[in-house]
Scaffold this motif. Structure first.
Motif, PDB file in Angstrom:
ATOM      1  N   MET A  40      63.254 -23.227 -11.935  1.00 26.48           N
ATOM      2  CA  MET A  40      62.052 -23.739 -12.550  1.00 26.48           C
ATOM      3  C   MET A  40      61.802 -24.431 -14.371  1.00 26.48           C
ATOM      4  SD  MET A  40      58.442 -22.724 -11.898  1.00 26.48           S
ATOM      5  CE  MET A  40      57.222 -23.335 -11.276  1.00 26.48           C
ATOM      6  N   GLU A  69      60.356 -27.613  -9.956  1.00 32.10           N
ATOM      7  CA  GLU A  69      60.888 -26.607  -9.690  1.00 32.10           C
ATOM      8  C   GLU A  69      61.830 -26.908  -8.148  1.00 32.10           C
ATOM      9  OE1 GLU A  69      59.513 -22.516  -6.559  1.00 32.10           O
ATOM     10  OE2 GLU A  69      58.437 -24.449  -6.846  1.00 32.10           O
ATOM     11  N   ASN A  71      63.872 -25.280  -4.542  1.00 32.36           N
ATOM     12  CA  ASN A  71      63.939 -23.748  -4.205  1.00 32.36           C
ATOM     13  C   ASN A  71      64.852 -24.151  -2.736  1.00 32.36           C
ATOM     14  OD1 ASN A  71      62.802 -25.259  -2.575  1.00 32.36           O
ATOM     15  ND2 ASN A  71      60.430 -24.432  -3.818  1.00 32.36           N
TER      16      ASN A  71
END
Length: 83
Positions: A40, A69, A71
């Protein structure tokens, strides 16, 4: 392929599969490919570079402030403004 989303407070600007994205992070630009480690970062004013599969030149999207971000689902950029 990497799933990329660009969101502003007003709307979803972009949601698509791309080869690579270069993000103007506050600590410097960073590239994100499929399988990137979770991270992040705040982003600075600058251009996001979108590389589609097979493309040699990026599409540029101007952004101002926000967060990025990475992920397991891909890369999401929450920008204050995007053009």
């Amino acid at each position: 392929m990497l799933h990329f989303e660009l969101v502003t407070p007003e709307r979803l600007v972009r949601s698509e599969e791309v080869h690579m994205v270069v993000v103007p992070g506050s600590e410097g630009d960073f590239g994100v490919l499929e399988g990137h480690a979770p991270v992040m970062s705040t982003i600075r004013d600058g251009n996001i570079e979108l590389y589609k599969a097979g493309a040699t030149t990026p599409e540029l999207i101007r952004v101002e402030g926000g967060f990025a971000e990475v992920n397991e689902r891909g890369l999401t950029v929450l920008a204050e403004r995007a053009e």
